[in-house]
Design an enzyme around this catalytic site. Sequence first.
Site, mmCIF file in Angstrom:
data_model
loop_
_atom_site.group_PDB
_atom_site.id
_atom_site.type_symbol
_atom_site.label_atom_id
_atom_site.label_comp_id
_atom_site.label_asym_id
_atom_site.label_seq_id
_atom_site.Cartn_x
_atom_site.Cartn_y
_atom_site.Cartn_z
ATOM 1 C CE1 TYR A 35 29.708 49.130 13.531
ATOM 2 C CE2 TYR A 35 27.679 49.331 12.260
ATOM 3 C CZ TYR A 35 28.736 49.909 12.929
ATOM 4 O OH TYR A 35 28.814 51.285 13.014
ATOM 5 C CG ASP A 36 23.968 45.448 10.034
ATOM 6 O OD1 ASP A 36 24.618 46.506 10.077
ATOM 7 O OD2 ASP A 36 23.767 44.812 8.982
ATOM 8 C CB SER A 80 24.906 57.306 6.915
ATOM 9 O OG SER A 80 26.252 57.396 7.282
ATOM 10 C CE LYS A 104 24.180 50.770 1.903
ATOM 11 N NZ LYS A 104 25.465 50.129 2.241
ATOM 12 N NE ARG A 125 29.754 58.337 3.419
ATOM 13 C CZ ARG A 125 29.719 58.281 4.735
ATOM 14 N NH1 ARG A 125 30.799 57.903 5.404
ATOM 15 N NH2 ARG A 125 28.627 58.591 5.409
ATOM 16 C CB CYS A 389 56.334 22.856 15.486
ATOM 17 S SG CYS A 389 55.909 24.305 16.491
ATOM 18 C CB CYS A 406 53.511 28.920 16.268
ATOM 19 S SG CYS A 406 54.958 27.846 16.435
ATOM 20 C CB CYS A 411 57.071 26.394 13.511
ATOM 21 S SG CYS A 411 55.474 25.683 13.060
#
Length: 655
Positions: A35-36, A80, A104, A125, A389, A406, A411
């Site tokens: 993401y960053d 932010s 943080k 928030r 399975c 599956c 299974c």
Amino acid sequence: MQSKQARMRELVQILNRAGKAYYQEDREIMSNYEYDALYDELQTLESETGTVLSNSPTVQVGWEAVDALPKEAHARPMLSLDKTKDREALRSFIGEHKTLLSWKMDGLTIVLTYRGGELYKAVTRGNGTVGEVVTANARKFKNLPLRISYQGELVLRGEAIITYSDFEKINEEIEDADARYKNPRNLCSGSVRQLNNEITARRNVRFYAFALVSAEGVDFQNSHHEQMDWLASLGFEAVEYLIVTGETLDKAMEYFSHQVMKNDFPSDGLVAIYDDIAYGESLGSTAKFPRNAYAFKWADEIRETTLKEMEWSASRTGLINPVAIFEPVELEGTTVSRASVHNISIVKELKLGIGDQIEVYKANMIIPQIARNLTESGTLEIPKECPVCHGEAVIRQENDVESLYCINQECPAKKIKSFTLFVSRDAMNIDGLSEASLEKFIARGFLKDFGDLYELSRYEDEIVQMEGFGQKSYDNLIASIEKSRKTTLPRVLYSLGILNVGLANAKLICKAFSYDLEAIRKAEAEEISAIDGIGPVIAKSLTEYFRDPEHERMLDHLLTHLEIEQVVVEDAQVFAGMNFVITGSVHHFANRAEVKELIESKGGKVTGSVTSKTNYLINNDTTSNSSKNKKARELGIPVISEEEFMAMYETEKEE
């Protein structure tokens, strides 16, 4: 230029989808690292092109709050923080200014309001402008003072978190591995935003103050440091901080970088804020960031390694989870060789292939993740059959995420894990049945559905001869099974292993339907989703389960063996159709909020002002000339004392 703008539109769509999943839906569709990286790429492109799209996450503060809780606008928008992973950039921001450097914390930000010395309101928030009201849940935070000595209006901000140790304890109590929580942040968010504060109380949520917004009539000597000390003097636990300048930053960073490995709480970096309040406010803010504060994110320790294989792990829901196995590397002081890849979408985004060179890191220095794939061969084959399975496996897409399932109802992996949940402590609580024993019983054909557990005595001779069993072990097992026959309806509902239905949700559903199983089985999705705390996802799972004839047959078989405790449901709606207003102090309750909770739990409503629709005004000073008393008299509305209200409640309850 056009290619850059096309990439910007693509990045905005990807990042907004990931942000919505993380902040609104408490799930992750990409790593923080990824993401960053995408966010930084978008910022660079915006700078190069001089164009910023209206829905870009670089100018939006957050996401809309979900509809399950009341919404409320913040008195001051919550922006932010601009961020960096570069220590020198942080040093440049601090300069010669006296600055508070603190953790943080990675939880859920809450705004608290106190009036008259009591907790008046708690709001999440949300999107920074509008949040969700979670006052009743905040009252259950483990370390939060409900009363303080300061009597004026106080507004502060802080982080609600769940510690790593509490997170591990909560997960240890969930015997079904598939139902365990992924990380403390998501667990905390879900716990704070519950409609049932009993769940919040059980989760050991804690609150750490990190900023004071306002406090009438208090002189803080123009210092954030003084504000934090004052909050601590009132009984709030404040986020740990050090006072630094650019010259002393290195020593402080050395402390924080060592301490983060020892902390029992999740932290994804540090926050720096100028101590001089007036100077900081004079700097103003950008559209998204205040200029008096800055965030520092830990530079992830990244190691390059080789992807050796992909392990596919089947669960009781049929979901087949991909787990990357790679050459062992040292990360944050430990050796790691495995990392969950979560779903097929992430497998495809990383373009994985066996033998690829990959970079791995620990998210928040705890959870191993793949940061990126250097080779990007994209040659990994997605299985077309279940690893257990060997039945057909298919890719399904839900909420823009592809996952492998599956589809074989028989299974063994599904059966083993389903039975493991069924016998677990919060379900039917049958001791002496490990997953290994269940696997043996299923393989021998003893167990086909849950009701078969109560018929195991048919196989006594064979079980006694099995490895790990003997007559004493068999007798203990049968005794435990017999004991489990007498149970409660919420336990039965939870034990069925219906997707998304945990024990807490099962209790809410049973209560809403007056503990009538037949009513639950026949209920429509709209009826179920209307229950406080139960949304459309759970409603869909429940109705789909009971519309399956095989599930109906299995449940009927199980019910022939159980004695479900009958619950006498009180007429809880004694105040149905009544509107109350509460004013003044109370004596028999901790505060007016408790009176409000009682009235609402019994079907009534509480409003803030007296109108023609008000039935009763509760005021212990019945003869006063307060504005509310005057209004009530003008409208002919009874003004009753707390004692009169309690007497009325007892009378209504008896009737």
